[in-house]
Design a protein around this motif. Structure first.
Motif, PDB file in Angstrom:
ATOM      1  N   LEU A  80       0.800  -1.224   0.000  1.00  0.00           N
ATOM      2  CA  LEU A  80       0.000   0.000   0.000  1.00  0.00           C
ATOM      3  C   LEU A  80       0.835   1.277   0.000  1.00  0.00           C
ATOM      4  CD1 LEU A  80      -2.888  -0.989   2.414  1.00  0.00           C
ATOM      5  CD2 LEU A  80      -2.940  -0.855  -0.067  1.00  0.00           C
ATOM      6  N   THR A  82       2.235   4.605   0.535  1.00  0.00           N
ATOM      7  CA  THR A  82       1.788   5.818   1.227  1.00  0.00           C
ATOM      8  C   THR A  82       0.329   5.755   1.645  1.00  0.00           C
ATOM      9  OG1 THR A  82       1.339   6.867  -0.891  1.00  0.00           O
ATOM     10  CG2 THR A  82       3.489   7.292   0.117  1.00  0.00           C
ATOM     11  N   ALA A  83      -0.453   4.860   1.068  1.00  0.00           N
ATOM     12  CA  ALA A  83      -1.861   4.745   1.461  1.00  0.00           C
ATOM     13  C   ALA A  83      -2.010   4.245   2.894  1.00  0.00           C
ATOM     14  CB  ALA A  83      -2.596   3.809   0.507  1.00  0.00           C
ATOM     15  N   CYS A  86      -2.833   7.283   5.264  1.00  0.00           N
ATOM     16  CA  CYS A  86      -3.996   8.138   5.036  1.00  0.00           C
ATOM     17  C   CYS A  86      -4.977   7.961   6.179  1.00  0.00           C
ATOM     18  CB  CYS A  86      -4.673   7.788   3.714  1.00  0.00           C
ATOM     19  SG  CYS A  86      -3.642   8.137   2.298  1.00  0.00           S
TER      20      CYS A  86
END
Length: 103
Positions: A80, A82-83, A86
């Motif tokens: 994932l 950088t996700a 979030c």
């Protein structure tokens, strides 16, 4: 794991350097092994329901400690990128701080 990412370090490097330092892997592996031993001890009892429950719990703890924590979590975080970092919309509204408990 979050501070290195906030400092601009790439997610893969952040994972590689921070996972071993969070809670030593042997700590939760040893606690999972101890829980499995206790559950197996319950599985040696006379009640069939207790045997079934204890066996299921021992298997669940062993799978969680090995597959989920050692394989799936790091693999998912690597995939994932950088996700991972979030925040949900409700958390973003508070500036990254957890929302106060509801009254």
């Amino acid at each position: 794991m979050c501070p290195p990412h906030q400092l601009g370090i790439r997610p893969r490097s952040s994972l590689r350097h921070r996972i071993p330092g969070t809670a030593a892997a042997w700590t939760w592996t040893a606690s999972a092994a101890l829980m499995c031993v206790v559950f197996i001890g319950f599985a040696t009892g006379q009640l069939m329901v207790m045997k079934q429950l204890a066996t299921a719990l021992a298997i669940a703890v062993a799978v969680d400690a090995t597959l989920v924590r050692c394989l799936l979590v790091p693999a998912t975080m690597t995939t994932l990128r950088t996700a991972n970092w979030c925040a949900p919309r409700a958390l973003r509204r508070t500036g990254g701080k957890p929302a106060p408990p509801a009254r």
